[in-house]
Design a protein around this motif. Structure first.
Motif, PDB file in Angstrom:
ATOM      1  N   GLN A 112       0.827  -1.203   0.000  1.00 27.46           N
ATOM      2  CA  GLN A 112       0.000   0.000   0.000  1.00 27.46           C
ATOM      3  C   GLN A 112       0.868   1.262   0.000  1.00 27.46           C
ATOM      4  O   GLN A 112       0.554   2.234  -0.680  1.00 27.46           O
ATOM      5  N   GLU A 145       2.148   1.737  -3.520  1.00 30.78           N
ATOM      6  CA  GLU A 145       1.068   2.161  -4.418  1.00 30.78           C
ATOM      7  C   GLU A 145       0.660   3.607  -4.184  1.00 30.78           C
ATOM      8  O   GLU A 145       0.262   4.299  -5.113  1.00 30.78           O
ATOM      9  N   GLU A 146       0.771   4.071  -2.947  1.00 35.79           N
ATOM     10  CA  GLU A 146       0.380   5.448  -2.643  1.00 35.79           C
ATOM     11  C   GLU A 146       1.507   6.452  -2.879  1.00 35.79           C
ATOM     12  O   GLU A 146       1.269   7.566  -3.316  1.00 35.79           O
ATOM     13  N   ARG A 192       1.922  10.183  -8.780  1.00 34.49           N
ATOM     14  CA  ARG A 192       2.464  10.889  -7.621  1.00 34.49           C
ATOM     15  C   ARG A 192       3.731  11.645  -8.007  1.00 34.49           C
ATOM     16  O   ARG A 192       3.955  12.775  -7.598  1.00 34.49           O
TER      17      ARG A 192
END
Length: 181
Positions: free
Chosen positions: A143, A146-147, A153
């Protein structure tokens, strides 16, 4: 095996003190032969495996088969292997260096000093954990990647940087240091 700063020899010192733990080295480089020779001379051949260079899909297969990725590097740029392991949902155990701190910002990943006993204790602790707890830690790592490490991003961060440069930095004569063209 491109640099001694990757910590391969240190990792052999660690593994030698932790019974029942296997180690797989993925990749190649000028220091591989000396590490292989050391594995042979120290009687670690039954616990240490060398894959050599692999196609990308095989690298991911190796990561999927592993319980943990360890990176005792003294120096890194962007630690791609760490990001790849995190992206496939693996726990990671890392040396306490700035690039490792950056990729693990905000999640509880162990960042260790170059101390054989500390590494050995932590690796033994990971080996004693249940598969479910390893999966949970791996999921948190995935996670995070992915973030924090997506192309979107990266674009957003560059946009913020460029906006700051264009709107906030002056060069003392009333003009911005960087101007739009």
């Amino acid at each position: 095996f491109r640099s001694q700063e990757k910590g391969h020899a240190f990792l052999l010192d660690v593994i030698r003190t932790v019974p029942g733990i296997g180690l797989t080295f993925v990749g190649d480089g000028p220091f591989r032969a000396s590490i292989e020779q050391r594995v042979q001379s120290e009687g670690l051949s039954d616990r240490v495996r060398f894959t050599g260079l692999l196609p990308r899909d095989r690298v991911y297969e190796e990561l999927a088969a592993a319980d943990l990725l360890v990176s005792p590097s003294l120096r890194e740029g962007l630690p791609i292997a760490v990001l790849e392991a995190m992206a496939v949902g693996k726990p990671v155990l890392l040396s306490d260096i700035p690039p490792h701190r950056e990729v693990c910002r905000g999640i509880p990943v162990p960042l260790l000093p170059q101390d054989r006993d500390i590494w050995a204790t932590k690796i033994a602790w990971y080996a004693s954990r249940s598969p479910a707890s390893l999966r949970a830690e791996g999921l948190a790592n995935r996670q995070n990647v992915e973030e924090a490490f997506t192309l979107r991003r990266m674009h957003d961060e560059y946009s913020r940087l460029y906006d700051a440069l264009l709107n906030g930095l002056g060069n003392g004569n009333g003009r911005t240091a960087v101007e739009r063209v």
